[in-house]
Scaffold this motif. Structure first.
Motif, PDB file in Angstrom:
ATOM      1  N   ASP A 119      14.039   7.262   6.463  1.00 42.46           N
ATOM      2  CA  ASP A 119      12.690   7.818   6.301  1.00 42.46           C
ATOM      3  C   ASP A 119      11.802   7.030   7.260  1.00 42.46           C
ATOM      4  OD1 ASP A 119      10.127   8.451   5.534  1.00 42.46           O
ATOM      5  OD2 ASP A 119      10.365   7.920   3.429  1.00 42.46           O
ATOM      6  N   PRO A 120      11.683   7.476   8.535  1.00 40.60           N
ATOM      7  CA  PRO A 120      11.070   6.634   9.573  1.00 40.60           C
ATOM      8  C   PRO A 120       9.592   6.359   9.372  1.00 40.60           C
ATOM      9  CG  PRO A 120      11.463   8.843  10.423  1.00 40.60           C
ATOM     10  CD  PRO A 120      12.132   8.769   9.078  1.00 40.60           C
ATOM     11  N   GLY A 121       8.867   7.262   8.718  1.00 42.36           N
ATOM     12  CA  GLY A 121       7.442   7.053   8.496  1.00 42.36           C
ATOM     13  C   GLY A 121       7.111   6.522   7.120  1.00 42.36           C
ATOM     14  N   HIS A 122       8.157   6.242   6.334  1.00 40.70           N
ATOM     15  CA  HIS A 122       7.983   5.802   4.947  1.00 40.70           C
ATOM     16  C   HIS A 122       7.067   6.764   4.189  1.00 40.70           C
ATOM     17  CE1 HIS A 122       7.402   2.820   1.599  1.00 40.70           C
ATOM     18  NE2 HIS A 122       8.689   2.701   1.863  1.00 40.70           N
ATOM     19  N   SER A 123       7.301   8.066   4.419  1.00 38.77           N
ATOM     20  CA  SER A 123       6.468   9.108   3.824  1.00 38.77           C
ATOM     21  C   SER A 123       7.032   9.652   2.520  1.00 38.77           C
ATOM     22  CB  SER A 123       6.327  10.266   4.811  1.00 38.77           C
ATOM     23  OG  SER A 123       7.593  10.893   5.024  1.00 38.77           O
ATOM     24  N   HIS A 124       8.310   9.352   2.236  1.00 32.06           N
ATOM     25  CA  HIS A 124       9.030   9.930   1.092  1.00 32.06           C
ATOM     26  C   HIS A 124       9.128  11.443   1.227  1.00 32.06           C
ATOM     27  CE1 HIS A 124       8.829   5.956  -0.291  1.00 32.06           C
ATOM     28  NE2 HIS A 124       7.994   6.056  -1.306  1.00 32.06           N
ATOM     29  N   ASP A 125       8.984  11.943   2.440  1.00 25.70           N
ATOM     30  CA  ASP A 125       9.031  13.382   2.678  1.00 25.70           C
ATOM     31  C   ASP A 125       9.975  13.694   3.836  1.00 25.70           C
ATOM     32  OD1 ASP A 125       8.490  16.092   2.750  1.00 25.70           O
ATOM     33  OD2 ASP A 125       6.661  15.842   3.929  1.00 25.70           O
ATOM     34  N   PRO A 213      14.412  10.615  -1.386  1.00 23.94           N
ATOM     35  CA  PRO A 213      13.683   9.643  -0.559  1.00 23.94           C
ATOM     36  C   PRO A 213      12.705   8.768  -1.317  1.00 23.94           C
ATOM     37  CG  PRO A 213      12.902  11.886  -0.155  1.00 23.94           C
ATOM     38  CD  PRO A 213      14.162  12.005  -0.970  1.00 23.94           C
ATOM     39  N   ILE A 214      12.217   9.214  -2.459  1.00 23.22           N
ATOM     40  CA  ILE A 214      11.266   8.392  -3.204  1.00 23.22           C
ATOM     41  C   ILE A 214      11.933   7.116  -3.727  1.00 23.22           C
ATOM     42  CG2 ILE A 214      11.591   9.334  -5.543  1.00 23.22           C
ATOM     43  CD1 ILE A 214       8.532   9.407  -5.760  1.00 23.22           C
ATOM     44  N   LEU A 235       5.491  -0.462  -1.297  1.00 19.48           N
ATOM     45  CA  LEU A 235       6.837  -0.406  -1.858  1.00 19.48           C
ATOM     46  C   LEU A 235       6.882   0.393  -3.157  1.00 19.48           C
ATOM     47  CD1 LEU A 235       7.863  -4.136  -1.283  1.00 19.48           C
ATOM     48  CD2 LEU A 235       8.766  -2.153  -0.053  1.00 19.48           C
ATOM     49  N   ARG A 236       5.745   0.468  -3.844  1.00 17.54           N
ATOM     50  CA  ARG A 236       5.696   1.165  -5.138  1.00 17.54           C
ATOM     51  C   ARG A 236       5.156   2.585  -5.018  1.00 17.54           C
ATOM     52  NH1 ARG A 236       7.303  -1.789  -9.103  1.00 17.54           N
ATOM     53  NH2 ARG A 236       7.343  -4.065  -8.917  1.00 17.54           N
ATOM     54  N   LYS A 237       5.031   3.091  -3.804  1.00 18.21           N
ATOM     55  CA  LYS A 237       4.612   4.482  -3.641  1.00 18.21           C
ATOM     56  C   LYS A 237       5.530   5.385  -4.460  1.00 18.21           C
ATOM     57  CE  LYS A 237       3.817   6.137   0.468  1.00 18.21           C
ATOM     58  NZ  LYS A 237       3.893   6.378   1.940  1.00 18.21           N
ATOM     59  N   ASP A 239       4.944   5.785  -7.738  1.00 13.58           N
ATOM     60  CA  ASP A 239       4.917   5.215  -9.100  1.00 13.58           C
ATOM     61  C   ASP A 239       6.206   4.507  -9.450  1.00 13.58           C
ATOM     62  OD1 ASP A 239       2.327   6.144  -9.580  1.00 13.58           O
ATOM     63  OD2 ASP A 239       3.057   8.111 -10.219  1.00 13.58           O
ATOM     64  N   ARG A 240       6.813   3.829  -8.456  1.00 12.82           N
ATOM     65  CA  ARG A 240       8.006   3.029  -8.760  1.00 12.82           C
ATOM     66  C   ARG A 240       7.606   1.834  -9.621  1.00 12.82           C
ATOM     67  NH1 ARG A 240      12.230   3.334  -5.474  1.00 12.82           N
ATOM     68  NH2 ARG A 240      13.294   2.559  -7.333  1.00 12.82           N
ATOM     69  N   SER A 241       8.394   1.515 -10.648  1.00 12.67           N
ATOM     70  CA  SER A 241       8.018   0.444 -11.570  1.00 12.67           C
ATOM     71  C   SER A 241       9.070  -0.653 -11.687  1.00 12.67           C
ATOM     72  CB  SER A 241       7.760   1.026 -12.968  1.00 12.67           C
ATOM     73  OG  SER A 241       8.950   1.611 -13.492  1.00 12.67           O
ATOM     74  N   GLY A 242      10.209  -0.497 -11.027  1.00 13.50           N
ATOM     75  CA  GLY A 242      11.272  -1.491 -11.152  1.00 13.50           C
ATOM     76  C   GLY A 242      10.966  -2.780 -10.410  1.00 13.50           C
ATOM     77  N   PRO A 243      11.838  -3.787 -10.554  1.00 14.70           N
ATOM     78  CA  PRO A 243      11.628  -5.071  -9.873  1.00 14.70           C
ATOM     79  C   PRO A 243      11.889  -4.964  -8.375  1.00 14.70           C
ATOM     80  CG  PRO A 243      13.754  -5.060 -10.982  1.00 14.70           C
ATOM     81  CD  PRO A 243      13.055  -3.789 -11.395  1.00 14.70           C
ATOM     82  N   ILE A 244      11.089  -5.643  -7.575  1.00 13.37           N
ATOM     83  CA  ILE A 244      11.290  -5.703  -6.130  1.00 13.37           C
ATOM     84  C   ILE A 244      12.300  -6.800  -5.832  1.00 13.37           C
ATOM     85  CG2 ILE A 244      10.197  -6.210  -3.918  1.00 13.37           C
ATOM     86  CD1 ILE A 244       7.597  -5.057  -5.099  1.00 13.37           C
ATOM     87  N   GLN A 245      13.337  -6.445  -5.081  1.00  8.56           N
ATOM     88  CA  GLN A 245      14.387  -7.400  -4.718  1.00  8.56           C
ATOM     89  C   GLN A 245      14.443  -7.524  -3.201  1.00  8.56           C
ATOM     90  OE1 GLN A 245      17.903  -5.723  -6.550  1.00  8.56           O
ATOM     91  NE2 GLN A 245      17.358  -6.461  -8.580  1.00  8.56           N
TER      92      GLN A 245
END
Length: 348
Positions: A119-125, A213-214, A235-237, A239-245
């Motif tokens: 996902d080159p633009g980090h767009s989740h699309d 992609p999300i 990184l949370r785009k 509504d991601r709620s998990g831990p960042i690793q």
């Protein structure tokens, strides 16, 4: 302030765990810049590869169970290419029958192969899919449109109990330059048919299918702890709620976690201060007292979080701390909003 706000507080406590669609880990890979020339022969023998973190831990995409036969990979980049070096353990190499498949043919998905999503633009699309097998056969497309050509270079190597592949993806096909700090969404998947049945494995956990992609992982070019510490919201785009690793050297990861913790604590301080402002403006003495008590409780809790953040934050300690902070953030965001709304309505 009406009693409704205090009732909602209790309801939110019960609902916090249900607000997020998932609690999958959010994985971050800081990509080092390649030092020296890479020879694309599939062997990953160059010294430059050793500077790139080796990660593994592939799981079944439906059950999230660790695969008995594992896969590992490294990432590097330079001005021209983003490089993937992938090592596939395979105890049944004698059964492997290399099958060359015409370009963009779906038959590749019935062979021993790797899928790479970018996902080159980090767009989740907008994202690209590349699939390549043990012969170097390639399938590539924009989402599922095979008219797009990646111009990727693929080389494979077959060993005694493994097969490996090197792939060079041109930046010219990813819509931008290879600048330090650039972030892309990505995931690596493996399809294996040489066990007791077909296995479909993923590095970062997805939901429903690989085309998700999300929930892709994230790579950051020449990412530093300071850079990564500022990326929490990005990184949370979705509504991601998990831990960042963060997957890098131990000291690097600890610094990254400390930076992320500082940003999360600042967010919590802001929310508690917002609730304190509402309490100070509350006209009902009883409601003001109740809100003041809760503000004090939350300040104390944030203080405990801050003490834990000042200690050693390895991956496990950071995950526990971040999950607790995210739950508190969801709770406070909802309560502060409801308290402000109730205060507004009480003025009519």
């Amino acid at each position: 302030m009406t009693s409704r706000a205090l009732i909602v507080w209790a309801a939110v406590l019960l609902a916090v765990g249900a607000q997020a669609a998932d609690d999958f880990a959010i994985r971050v890979y800081p990509v080092p810049k390649a030092e020296g020339k890479l020879t694309l022969d599939g062997e990953l023998a160059e010294a430059a590869w050793q500077a790139a973190p080796l990660v593994s831990g592939f799981t079944g995409y439906e059950d999230n169970k660790l695969g008995e036969v594992q896969t590992g990979f490294r990432l590097l980049y330079d001005e021209q290419y983003l490089y993937f070096g992938i090592h596939c353990d395979e105890p049944n190499m004698a059964r492997l029958q290399p099958l060359r498949v015409p370009r963009d043919e779906h038959g590749i998905f019935r062979t021993e192969m790797i899928e790479l999503f970018l996902d080159p633009g980090h767009s989740h699309d907008l994202y690209y899919q590349l699939a390549f097998n043990v012969t170097g056969s390639l399938y590539d497309g924009e989402r599922e449109n095979v008219q797009w050509n990646s111009e990727a270079v693929v080389a494979t190597h077959l060993g005694k109990d493994f097969w490996s592949v090197e792939l060079a993806m041109p930046w010219s096909r990813l819509g931008g330059a290879a600048t330090a700090g650039r972030m892309l969404g990505f995931n690596v998947n493996r399809t294996r048919h040489l066990g007791t049945g077909s296995e479909y494995m993923t590095w970062t956990q997805v939901q429903g299918a690989f085309h998700d992609p999300i929930r892709f992982a994230h790579l950051v070019l020449s990412g530093t702890p300071a850079m990564i510490g500022k990326l929490g919201a990005e990184l949370r785009k979705g509504d991601r709620s998990g831990p960042i690793q963060v997957y890098s050297a131990e000291g690097f990861s600890q610094q990254s976690y400390s930076q992320l913790a500082a940003a999360a604590l600042a967010d919590l301080d802001g929310l508690v201060n917002g609730l304190a402002t509402v309490a100070a403006q509350e006209k009902s003495a009883a409601a003001a007292t109740e809100l003041g008590r809760r503000v004090a409780e939350h300040r104390a809790q944030v203080g405990q979080f801050r003490k834990r953040a000042e200690g050693k934050l390895d991956g496990a300690a950071w995950s526990r701390l971040e999950v607790e902070m995210q739950k508190m953030k969801v709770l406070l965001s909802t309560v502060v909003w409801d308290a402000r709304l109730s205060a507004l309505l009480s003025g009519f």
